[in-house]
Design a protein around this motif. Structure first.
Motif, PDB file in Angstrom:
ATOM      1  N   TYR A  65      -2.344 -11.449   3.842  1.00 41.42           N
ATOM      2  CA  TYR A  65      -3.060 -10.793   2.743  1.00 41.42           C
ATOM      3  C   TYR A  65      -4.570 -10.951   2.923  1.00 41.42           C
ATOM      4  O   TYR A  65      -5.335 -10.008   2.687  1.00 41.42           O
ATOM      5  N   TYR A  66      -4.993 -12.128   3.361  1.00 46.93           N
ATOM      6  CA  TYR A  66      -6.422 -12.379   3.561  1.00 46.93           C
ATOM      7  C   TYR A  66      -6.981 -11.489   4.671  1.00 46.93           C
ATOM      8  O   TYR A  66      -8.061 -10.896   4.515  1.00 46.93           O
ATOM      9  N   LEU A  67      -6.295 -11.374   5.793  1.00 47.72           N
ATOM     10  CA  LEU A  67      -6.798 -10.600   6.925  1.00 47.72           C
ATOM     11  C   LEU A  67      -6.927  -9.121   6.577  1.00 47.72           C
ATOM     12  O   LEU A  67      -7.946  -8.483   6.885  1.00 47.72           O
ATOM     13  N   VAL A  68      -5.909  -8.573   5.932  1.00 47.00           N
ATOM     14  CA  VAL A  68      -5.946  -7.149   5.596  1.00 47.00           C
ATOM     15  C   VAL A  68      -7.064  -6.850   4.605  1.00 47.00           C
ATOM     16  O   VAL A  68      -7.856  -5.916   4.785  1.00 47.00           O
ATOM     17  N   ASN A  69      -7.141  -7.640   3.549  1.00 47.15           N
ATOM     18  CA  ASN A  69      -8.125  -7.356   2.502  1.00 47.15           C
ATOM     19  C   ASN A  69      -9.543  -7.719   2.920  1.00 47.15           C
ATOM     20  O   ASN A  69     -10.500  -7.058   2.496  1.00 47.15           O
ATOM     21  N   MET A  75     -15.375  -3.606   6.058  1.00 48.64           N
ATOM     22  CA  MET A  75     -15.693  -2.225   6.401  1.00 48.64           C
ATOM     23  C   MET A  75     -16.339  -1.493   5.226  1.00 48.64           C
ATOM     24  O   MET A  75     -17.270  -0.694   5.405  1.00 48.64           O
ATOM     25  N   PHE A  76     -15.862  -1.780   4.036  1.00 41.62           N
ATOM     26  CA  PHE A  76     -16.447  -1.166   2.846  1.00 41.62           C
ATOM     27  C   PHE A  76     -17.911  -1.569   2.699  1.00 41.62           C
ATOM     28  O   PHE A  76     -18.788  -0.721   2.469  1.00 41.62           O
ATOM     29  N   LEU A  77     -18.207  -2.846   2.840  1.00 40.00           N
ATOM     30  CA  LEU A  77     -19.583  -3.328   2.721  1.00 40.00           C
ATOM     31  C   LEU A  77     -20.460  -2.773   3.829  1.00 40.00           C
ATOM     32  O   LEU A  77     -21.642  -2.444   3.599  1.00 40.00           O
ATOM     33  N   PHE A  78     -19.920  -2.642   5.026  1.00 46.23           N
ATOM     34  CA  PHE A  78     -20.688  -2.112   6.152  1.00 46.23           C
ATOM     35  C   PHE A  78     -21.149  -0.683   5.870  1.00 46.23           C
ATOM     36  O   PHE A  78     -22.325  -0.338   6.078  1.00 46.23           O
ATOM     37  N   MET A  98     -10.586   2.514   2.800  1.00 44.27           N
ATOM     38  CA  MET A  98     -10.546   1.060   2.685  1.00 44.27           C
ATOM     39  C   MET A  98      -9.892   0.627   1.373  1.00 44.27           C
ATOM     40  O   MET A  98      -9.185  -0.377   1.325  1.00 44.27           O
ATOM     41  N   MET A  99     -10.104   1.395   0.314  1.00 41.67           N
ATOM     42  CA  MET A  99      -9.434   1.094  -0.957  1.00 41.67           C
ATOM     43  C   MET A  99      -7.939   1.387  -0.875  1.00 41.67           C
ATOM     44  O   MET A  99      -7.124   0.672  -1.452  1.00 41.67           O
ATOM     45  N   PHE A 100      -7.574   2.436  -0.127  1.00 47.95           N
ATOM     46  CA  PHE A 100      -6.149   2.713   0.082  1.00 47.95           C
ATOM     47  C   PHE A 100      -5.479   1.571   0.838  1.00 47.95           C
ATOM     48  O   PHE A 100      -4.309   1.253   0.604  1.00 47.95           O
ATOM     49  N   MET A 101      -6.226   0.961   1.747  1.00 47.06           N
ATOM     50  CA  MET A 101      -5.685  -0.184   2.471  1.00 47.06           C
ATOM     51  C   MET A 101      -5.419  -1.349   1.526  1.00 47.06           C
ATOM     52  O   MET A 101      -4.391  -2.034   1.622  1.00 47.06           O
TER      53      MET A 101
END
Length: 333
Positions: A65-69, A75-78, A98-101
């Motif tokens: 869960y940590y790795l995926v989120n 990526m969102f912040l980038f 990224m939100m879908f992920m």
């Protein structure tokens, strides 16, 4: 709900649970993408702590869960930072992905289904319902209409295809969550109030179903054979599965009825596709009750409720009351 609360009332669990439940509400007070990103990371940290404290099955769940989120947040912040320098770039699509992920939506569903299969029911409820609140709110603030419609329709179709021959209840509920997420994503585009109504009605209905599965420790469809002689279990199961399928006059029907009335004039073709998805999905809900209600119909006595206890009535009566309240609200308000 009684069974979920008993599990959560362990040492330090109440504190972490309180923070986990209240943290998504702060998103209404934030006015920048950076503050939203910070709230997402805080919620991620709280949920990982909660997983570690209550994880009894697989020690790799919290790390997955940590790795995926964390990847999706990074990526969102980038792209949020990159958009400050490239004003002509359209980064809404990537940030929506990224939100879908984070939502576990198609095509980023593999981690979500795998975690559902390796957690207990109480954790599944948190993952299916509450952890989706912040990503959905962030999608509401910046969304790509064409992408949301495409992902919603493909996700609903994919959930139906993957549910064929599915016997594990946790995976079935996971694909059901993806199917309901298609309705929620489309409602975000057209009406925020409609999305809030659908979300909380789905949360209540999902809570009832998981309380039933948790109470009897159900994991597969074949587990229902053990309860063939329990008439109150049959009644409760049929009531909930018909409600999940949106069959009138059950609670789940009103959840989708309000949705259809609100959007039928705007996107009638899309509503018809979602209704078709729901009807196909109802076939799989019907599979859950077929063995208990049809094969052994000679032993059925639905009006024999001597085996009911107070805890069962505490969950059935509120569900019926909410159904009646929503029915009268539609005609008189």
């Amino acid at each position: 709900m009684y069974y979920i609360i008993n599990i959560y009332l362990k040492k330090y669990n109440l504190i972490v649970l309180f923070l986990l439940l209240i943290s998504p509400k702060f998103i209404f007070f934030l006015n920048s993408l950076y503050s939203m990103w910070f709230l997402v990371e805080l919620n991620l940290l709280l949920f990982i702590v909660f997983l570690i404290m209550n994880d009894k099955y697989n020690s790799n769940i919290s790390m997955k869960y940590y790795l995926v989120n964390s990847f999706s947040s990074m990526m969102f912040l980038f792209f949020v930072n990159y958009s400050l320098f490239d004003f002509n770039g359209n980064f809404q699509t990537i940030m929506n992905l990224m939100m879908f992920m984070k939502l576990g939506m198609f095509p980023f569903h593999y981690w979500f289904i795998d975690m559902m299969n390796n957690m207990d029911w109480s954790m599944c409820f948190m993952l299916m319902v509450w952890q989706k609140y912040i990503p959905l709110m962030m999608i509401f603030y910046f969304y790509s209409i064409k992408l949301i419609i495409l992902i919603s329709l493909l996700g609903g179709l994919f959930s139906i295809l993957m549910i064929f021959n599915q016997v594990v209840l946790k995976k079935l509920m996971g694909y059901s969550s993806i199917n309901h997420m298609s309705w929620m994503l489309i409602s975000i585009i057209y009406s925020f109030n409609l999305w809030i109504l659908y979300y909380y009605m789905y949360m209540l209905l999902n809570l009832m179903v998981i309380c039933l599965f948790m109470k009897y420790n159900l994991t597969e469809i074949s587990s229902f054979h053990v309860f063939m002689d329990m008439n109150y279990f049959k009644f409760y199961l049929v009531f909930l599965m018909f409600s999940m399928g949106g069959i009138p006059p059950m609670f789940g029907f009103f959840m989708k009825w309000f949705y259809i009335i609100e959007l039928i004039e705007l996107e009638s073709w899309m509503i018809l596709i979602l209704i078709m998805y729901s009807l196909l999905f109802f076939f799989f809900y019907l599979r859950l009750v077929f063995n208990t209600m049809m094969i052994y119909y000679m032993t059925m006595h639905l009006m024999y409720f001597n085996n009911f206890d107070d805890k069962d009535m505490m969950t059935i009566v509120p569900l019926m009351m909410f159904t009646l309240i929503n029915f009268f609200m539609y005609f008189y308000i």
